[in-house]
Design an enzyme around this catalytic site. Structure first.
Site, PDB file in Angstrom:
ATOM      1  N   GLU A   1      14.701  24.410  19.596  1.00  0.00           N
ATOM      2  CA  GLU A   1      15.528  24.577  20.827  1.00  0.00           C
ATOM      3  C   GLU A   1      16.785  25.187  20.840  1.00  0.00           C
ATOM      4  O   GLU A   1      17.748  24.050  20.777  1.00  0.00           O
ATOM      5  CB  GLU A   1      15.223  23.343  21.603  1.00  0.00           C
ATOM      6  CG  GLU A   1      13.671  23.158  21.553  1.00  0.00           C
ATOM      7  CD  GLU A   1      13.259  21.595  22.348  1.00  0.00           C
ATOM      8  OE1 GLU A   1      14.435  21.147  23.205  1.00  0.00           O
ATOM      9  OE2 GLU A   1      12.254  21.059  22.091  1.00  0.00           O
TER      10      GLU A   1
ATOM     11  N   TYR B   1       8.032  22.287  32.187  1.00  0.00           N
ATOM     12  CA  TYR B   1       8.775  21.176  32.718  1.00  0.00           C
ATOM     13  C   TYR B   1      10.067  21.129  32.552  1.00  0.00           C
ATOM     14  O   TYR B   1      10.538  22.457  31.855  1.00  0.00           O
ATOM     15  CB  TYR B   1       8.136  19.826  32.313  1.00  0.00           C
ATOM     16  CG  TYR B   1       7.917  19.675  30.646  1.00  0.00           C
ATOM     17  CD1 TYR B   1       8.949  19.605  29.871  1.00  0.00           C
ATOM     18  CD2 TYR B   1       6.611  19.825  30.288  1.00  0.00           C
ATOM     19  CE1 TYR B   1       8.937  19.650  28.577  1.00  0.00           C
ATOM     20  CE2 TYR B   1       6.292  19.943  28.918  1.00  0.00           C
ATOM     21  CZ  TYR B   1       7.699  19.646  27.962  1.00  0.00           C
ATOM     22  OH  TYR B   1       7.383  19.806  26.717  1.00  0.00           O
ATOM     23  N   ASP B   2      11.138  20.429  33.275  1.00  0.00           N
ATOM     24  CA  ASP B   2      12.484  20.581  33.101  1.00  0.00           C
ATOM     25  C   ASP B   2      12.940  21.802  33.727  1.00  0.00           C
ATOM     26  O   ASP B   2      14.114  22.498  33.466  1.00  0.00           O
ATOM     27  CB  ASP B   2      12.808  20.454  31.748  1.00  0.00           C
ATOM     28  CG  ASP B   2      12.801  19.179  31.022  1.00  0.00           C
ATOM     29  OD1 ASP B   2      12.587  18.187  31.898  1.00  0.00           O
ATOM     30  OD2 ASP B   2      12.947  18.991  29.928  1.00  0.00           O
TER      31      ASP B   2
ATOM     32  N   TRP C   1       3.866  16.392  27.099  1.00  0.00           N
ATOM     33  CA  TRP C   1       4.969  15.640  26.699  1.00  0.00           C
ATOM     34  C   TRP C   1       5.375  14.546  27.594  1.00  0.00           C
ATOM     35  O   TRP C   1       5.769  14.883  28.828  1.00  0.00           O
ATOM     36  CB  TRP C   1       6.266  16.454  26.941  1.00  0.00           C
ATOM     37  CG  TRP C   1       7.570  15.921  26.234  1.00  0.00           C
ATOM     38  CD1 TRP C   1       8.443  15.090  27.020  1.00  0.00           C
ATOM     39  CD2 TRP C   1       7.951  15.420  24.870  1.00  0.00           C
ATOM     40  NE1 TRP C   1       9.203  14.363  26.249  1.00  0.00           N
ATOM     41  CE2 TRP C   1       9.098  14.679  24.805  1.00  0.00           C
ATOM     42  CE3 TRP C   1       7.320  16.092  23.910  1.00  0.00           C
ATOM     43  CZ2 TRP C   1       9.708  14.575  23.873  1.00  0.00           C
ATOM     44  CZ3 TRP C   1       7.921  15.481  22.565  1.00  0.00           C
ATOM     45  CH2 TRP C   1       9.226  14.804  22.686  1.00  0.00           C
TER      46      TRP C   1
ATOM     47  N   GLY D   1      12.006  19.391  14.624  1.00  0.00           N
ATOM     48  CA  GLY D   1      13.153  19.905  15.356  1.00  0.00           C
ATOM     49  C   GLY D   1      13.432  19.038  16.649  1.00  0.00           C
ATOM     50  O   GLY D   1      13.569  17.841  16.830  1.00  0.00           O
ATOM     51  N   GLY D   2      12.955  19.684  17.819  1.00  0.00           N
ATOM     52  CA  GLY D   2      13.334  19.023  19.033  1.00  0.00           C
ATOM     53  C   GLY D   2      14.777  19.143  19.681  1.00  0.00           C
ATOM     54  O   GLY D   2      15.494  20.043  18.846  1.00  0.00           O
ATOM     55  N   TRP D   3      14.699  18.544  20.743  1.00  0.00           N
ATOM     56  CA  TRP D   3      16.225  18.975  21.500  1.00  0.00           C
ATOM     57  C   TRP D   3      17.223  18.254  20.398  1.00  0.00           C
ATOM     58  O   TRP D   3      18.281  18.835  20.511  1.00  0.00           O
ATOM     59  CB  TRP D   3      16.137  18.130  22.637  1.00  0.00           C
ATOM     60  CG  TRP D   3      17.545  18.265  23.611  1.00  0.00           C
ATOM     61  CD1 TRP D   3      18.280  17.468  23.800  1.00  0.00           C
ATOM     62  CD2 TRP D   3      18.011  19.526  24.157  1.00  0.00           C
ATOM     63  NE1 TRP D   3      19.529  17.909  24.397  1.00  0.00           N
ATOM     64  CE2 TRP D   3      19.199  19.273  24.756  1.00  0.00           C
ATOM     65  CE3 TRP D   3      17.620  20.867  24.343  1.00  0.00           C
ATOM     66  CZ2 TRP D   3      19.867  20.069  25.421  1.00  0.00           C
ATOM     67  CZ3 TRP D   3      18.080  21.761  24.811  1.00  0.00           C
ATOM     68  CH2 TRP D   3      19.291  21.179  25.435  1.00  0.00           C
ATOM     69  N   THR D   4      17.071  17.369  19.825  1.00  0.00           N
ATOM     70  CA  THR D   4      18.405  16.571  19.124  1.00  0.00           C
ATOM     71  C   THR D   4      18.038  17.111  17.506  1.00  0.00           C
ATOM     72  O   THR D   4      18.984  16.709  16.781  1.00  0.00           O
ATOM     73  CB  THR D   4      18.297  15.234  19.022  1.00  0.00           C
ATOM     74  OG1 THR D   4      16.986  14.503  18.707  1.00  0.00           O
ATOM     75  CG2 THR D   4      18.408  14.476  20.386  1.00  0.00           C
TER      76      THR D   4
ATOM     77  N   GLN E   1       0.824  -1.264  -0.299  1.00  0.00           N
ATOM     78  CA  GLN E   1       0.057  -0.099   0.058  1.00  0.00           C
ATOM     79  C   GLN E   1       0.741   1.293   0.020  1.00  0.00           C
ATOM     80  O   GLN E   1       1.998   1.142   0.517  1.00  0.00           O
ATOM     81  CB  GLN E   1      -1.076  -0.079   1.203  1.00  0.00           C
ATOM     82  CG  GLN E   1      -0.258   0.286   2.594  1.00  0.00           C
ATOM     83  CD  GLN E   1      -1.179  -0.239   3.707  1.00  0.00           C
ATOM     84  OE1 GLN E   1      -1.899  -1.196   3.657  1.00  0.00           O
ATOM     85  NE2 GLN E   1      -1.290   0.650   4.765  1.00  0.00           N
TER      86      GLN E   1
END
Length: 429
Positions: free
Chosen positions: A189, A265-266, A408, A135-138, A109
């Site tokens: 970030e 958070y964090d 998250w 994106g994101g942290w990494t 498919q």
């Protein structure tokens, strides 16, 4: 503070922004309407955690979400959008028992993987808006390069729309994922501030972030002409007031966004020598650290800088931060530790559902006034966002008439969805 886990002045651009932003901004709510519930589903959830898109149905999460952010798409060295994991995103076949539809994938498919499962999820829940998160942290290394010039911004946005919104996936049939995503979420970030080691950072990132949003609005407006659909443009934004001021023209940014999700958070973690809260609503009275971090500090800063109240979506964690070798005083809070607590996937970070299964070893402590909780067994300390605390956070969002709550990440919840239920119970107050 760390995280997981982020101008075209021509008259034509201004006209397009004015014409199309209100359409897109209409999604969500104003004062008095139902708050948004935004959840991140990661493309690695289906590996070690074995948390599949289907689990969002079986644990009752899907009908409680207004938006799902699929994380993460990456940027390549040229600033173009790429899949961070083609196998998970659109190549992995799922069996009948793993599938939202209850039918096994046919390997031939056009679309497989998580994207096909999300397509099935939307068929079951047609009001759910699904956005691709970039994106994101990494995955934020090359955002600064992508945002640097009018040419680089235009090329970046074009590539992201082509890949994710038009669905032209590499190695798949043209348009295989067309129509799945309702918008784009930027997790840079961080502009002008340090994120993951090796990220490209420039002082001009602050203005370039705004310019990048304008380019997104311009090209999303053109896409609306073609499809008749409106598209979300959202962003994940930092908690640290220093990062906010250094990296974001807040009033302009929120004027271009459908809404912004704010890091809730964090605030503290095992990269620091003392135990502390990671997601408190207010700063605990005895907190010995400076500067002070809490959700109220962060939200108030955005509001002072011009963010509209109903576009500020507060992040909440479905995980804990932990320390071990903790001095046995004050129930472990604000005490020196020897390092991060051992955990399943990453030292010092544990999913709620895993910690809950070990709850018998710990005593639960709460600070209702500040709005946070923690676990302590005499030597190991974990922050603790359980249904009680998430309901408290949901009520805080509702009482302050904010734009909603963001999670998250969704894979941290229990098999019966006790965290999402706690949060949405609070939001509905």
């Amino acid at each position: 503070m760390t995280s997981r886990r982020w101008v075209l002045p021509a008259l034509l651009v201004s006209a397009l922004t004015v014409s199309f932003a209100p359409q897109a901004l209409a999604h969500g709510h104003g004062h008095g309407d139902k708050p948004r519930t935004v959840g991140y589903y990661t493309n690695w959830s289906g590996y070690d955690r074995n948390f599949l898109v289907k689990d969002l149905v079986t644990n009752g999460t899907a009908p409680r979400l207004t938006h799902l952010n699929y994380a993460f798409g990456f940027l390549d060295q040229g600033g173009k959008c790429v899949s961070s994991d083609p196998w998970a995103d659109y190549q992995r076949p799922f069996g009948a028992e793993q599938s939202v539809s209850g039918k096994a994938d046919d390997p031939a498919q056009p679309l497989l993987g998580n994207l096909n499962q999300l397509k099935q999820l939307k068929a079951k829940h047609p009001k759910l808006r699904v956005n691709i998160s970039l994106g994101g942290w990494t995955g934020s290394k090359y955002f600064s390069d992508a945002a640097l010039t009018p040419e680089s911004r235009a090329a970046h946005v074009k590539s992201c729309i082509d890949l994710w919104l038009k669905g032209n996936l590499v190695g798949a049939a043209p348009g295989a994922a067309a129509g799945l995503f309702d918008g784009i979420d930027l997790d840079w970030e961080w502009p002008s501030s340090e994120g993951a080691p090796g990220n490209v950072i420039r002082t001009e990132d602050r203005e370039n972030f705004t310019a990048l949003l304008r380019e997104y609005r311009k090209q999303l407006g053109r896409l609306t002409w073609q499809t008749g659909r409106s598209y979300d443009l959202t962003a994940f934004l930092p908690a640290n007031p220093a990062f906010i001021d250094r990296g974001f023209e807040v009033s302009k940014v929120f004027g271009l966004l459908t809404f912004g999700t704010v890091q809730g958070y964090d605030y503290h973690g095992a990269w620091e020598p003392l135990t502390n809260q990671q997601s408190s609503i207010r700063t605990p009275a005895a907190d010995p650290t400076s500067p002070k971090f809490s959700s109220q500090v962060t939200v108030d800063h955005y509001l002072r800088k011009g963010a509209p109240r109903n576009k500020v979506v507060l992040g909440v964690p479905f995980y804990s931060r932990g320390w071990t070798g903790v001095r046995n005083e004050n129930n472990g809070l604000f005490q020196p530790a020897t390092g991060p607590a051992p955990a399943t996937y990453e030292a010092g970070y544990e999913d709620y559902r895993i910690l809950k299964a070990q709850l018998g070893k710990f005593t639960v402590h709460r600070d209702p006034k500040a709005g946070h909780a923690w676990l302590f067994d005499g030597t190991t300390f974990w922050t603790w966002d359980d249904p009680t605390e998430l309901k408290r956070k949901g009520r805080y969002v509702a009482e302050r008439r904010l734009g909603g709550a963001m999670i998250w990440s969704l894979d941290g919840d229990t098999a019966d969805g006790e965290l999402i239920r706690g949060l949405t119970d609070g939001l509905s107050r």
